[in-house]
Design a protein around this motif. Sequence first.
Motif: not given
Length: 656
Positions: A90-94, A123-133, A231-242
Amino acid sequence: MPSRSLGLALALAVLALTLLLHRLAHLLPCGQWVQAAFHPDTSSVAQLTLHFSLLPRVAVALLAGAGLALAGVLLQQVLHNPLAEPATLGISAGAGLAITLVSSIAPAIGASWGRPLIALIGALLAVALVFGLSVRQRFSPLAVLLAGLLVTLYCGAVSAGLQLLANPYDLSFYLWGSGSLVQQDWSLFQSLLMRLLPVAICTVCLIRPLTVMALTEEGAKGLGLALAPARMVALGIATCLAAFVVSAVGVIGFVGLTAPALARACGARRVGQQLLWAPILGGLILWLSDEVVLTAFGAGREFLPTGAATALIGAPLIFYLAPKLRGTVGGTRAIIMAQARHPGVILALWAAILVGSGYVALHLGHMPQGWVWSDSMLAFRWPHLLGAAAAGMLLAAAGVLLQRLTGNALASPDLLGLSEGAACGRIVATALFGAASSGLVWLGSAVGAMAVLGLVLALGGQGPKTQPDRFLLVGIAANALGGVLVTLALLAAGPAAGSLRAWMLGDTGLITGRAAISVTALLPLAGLALFLMRRWLVLLPLGGPSSGSLGLGVSGARGLLLLAAGLMTATATLLVGPLGFVGLMSGHLARISGFHRPLPQLLAASLVGGLIMLLADWAGHTLAAPFMLPAGLLATLIGGPYLLWLLMARGRRARV
C-alpha cells in the motif's frame, strides 16, 4: 551465482535495446543517432524527439525501476516476506492518493510543498495504517499482505473517483496515476536522481543490520543489533524510495516484487548481492516492459502507462509464491452475534426501510432553490434507483455465498476478483459483438467472472476451506490483474473512455428502464434457485467429509453455488460496474443483526445490499448536484473503512 545474474541482466538489456533500436530505425536514419543523442539539430523534429523524449524515458525507466527494486529488497528482508514490496504493502497507492487528493482539492499546497514531500507523507500514512492493522497479529506475512493489498484497493478506488470528479474526460492525470514514463526533457531524470542517490547510498550502511535480521531475535541481540531501530530505518528508506518514484512517474507496481525474486533465483543469496543485482534487474525490467508496450501499440501511443503492464508480470508471481507463504491471518471466522429473536420482524423492518427509502428517493431532491418534494423527478429517477437496488441485492447474495463456501469472513465478489473478471468479460464481449448484443455481452461478463473464480480456486490451495487466507490473497492478486486488463482496455477505448471510467466507478446514471426491469425480474429466479439449494448451504460449511457422510455431493454442490455467485456478480457488474465492498458489508450487517442461518442471512443481506446501493445512488445524484457522484464510489468510501475495521477485529480475536 553472479554469472547467472549478469547473464539475465545482459539478456534483458539486449531485448530492450533491440526493441529500442527497432523504434529508432523508424524515427530517423541510424547515421543521425549519435548527433541526436548529444547535439540534436533544432530544426529536426525527429532528432529533438530522440534527445528530449526517447532517451530521457529510457533513463527514467532505469532509475525508477532500480529505486522500486531496492525498496523491495529492503521490505522483503525486514519483514521476512517474499511478497513484500511498495505496491503490495500500500505504500505506492498511499503516495499516489496523497498527490491526487492535494492536486484535486488544494493545488496551491501541492505547488508550494512539492510532489515528493506530499507523496512521502501519503506513503508514511499508508505504512502506519498497514502495520497498525497487522500489529496485533505480530506482523504475520499474510496479515501484512492482506492489509497492504486492501489499503491499495481502497486508495486506488478513491484516487480514481477524485480523478473522475476533477475532469472525467481528462486522461492525463489518470495516465500518470497508472505509471507513465512520458518525458519532455531531462529535468525529471535529474531531479529523481538527486533524490534517489543519497537514499540509495544510505542502504550500503544497512548491509550488516539487514544480514543480522535474518537471524532470530535472540541471535540478533547477541550480536549487538537493536532490531527495532534498524527495522524502522530500513522501512523509512524503502518508503522514501517508493514515494520519490511515485511522485515522478506515478504508481508502478510489482517491479519491487519481481526484481528481488529474480535476483535470488539467479543465486544472489546474500543481502549485499541482492542490493546490487535487484536494482540492476529492476531497472532493466521496467525498461523492457516500456519497450514492449511501445512496440506493441505502435507510434502515437507513447502516452500508454507502463505501470499497468508491469502487473502482468507481478500478479502471476504472486500466484506462484502465495501457496509457499507461511503464516495465517488468524481468526477467519466471522463476528458472532446473538441469534435474532424475531427474525421475521427484523426482515419486515428491513424491507419496509428499503421500500420507504425508495419512495423518498423518487420524490426528494435538491434544486437550486433548495430541497423540494416533487413527482416530476419520478420519470427519470426510477430506472437508476431500481437498477442500483437490484444490483446491490445480487452482490450481497453473492458475497454471502462466497463467505460461507470459503470459510473466510472477508470473501466478497470484489476482493476475490470476480467483479473485475466480469468487467473484463463485458469489455471484451462489447468489443467483439457490440453493445447492442446484450445477451452475448452478459455471457461474456459471466465467462469473465467464472474464469477468475476458477483461477482463484485452482491457485488458492487444495480447497477453499483448507487455505482461506491464501485463497483471499490469490483473489486480491487476480483482482489487481483484472484491473490492469481493464485499464488497458480503458486506454484503448478512445472517445468512450469517459463513460467507461464512470461505469467502472459504479455510475448508475445510464441505466435504462428496460435494463433495470430485466435485472429486477431475475431476483425471484435467483431466490428460487437458492431456496432449492438451501440444504447445501447448511451442510457445506461443515467440511467435505462431514457433508459427504450426510449424502451430499460436495464437488457438485459447491460448483453450482459458486456458479450462482459468479452469475449474480456478472449480472450486477454488467449493470453498475465492478462495485467494491457492497457484497462484503451486506453479509456482515445481516450477521450482526442476528441472521446466521443461510436463507435468512441471504434475504437480510440482499435487503441491506439493495438499501446501501439505493441510498448511495440517491446521494450521488442529489448531494453534489448539479454534479453527480458515482454510487459505487460512495459505497467504496463507506465500505473501505468498514473493511479495515473488520480486519482489525479479526486481529483482536486472533490475539484472544
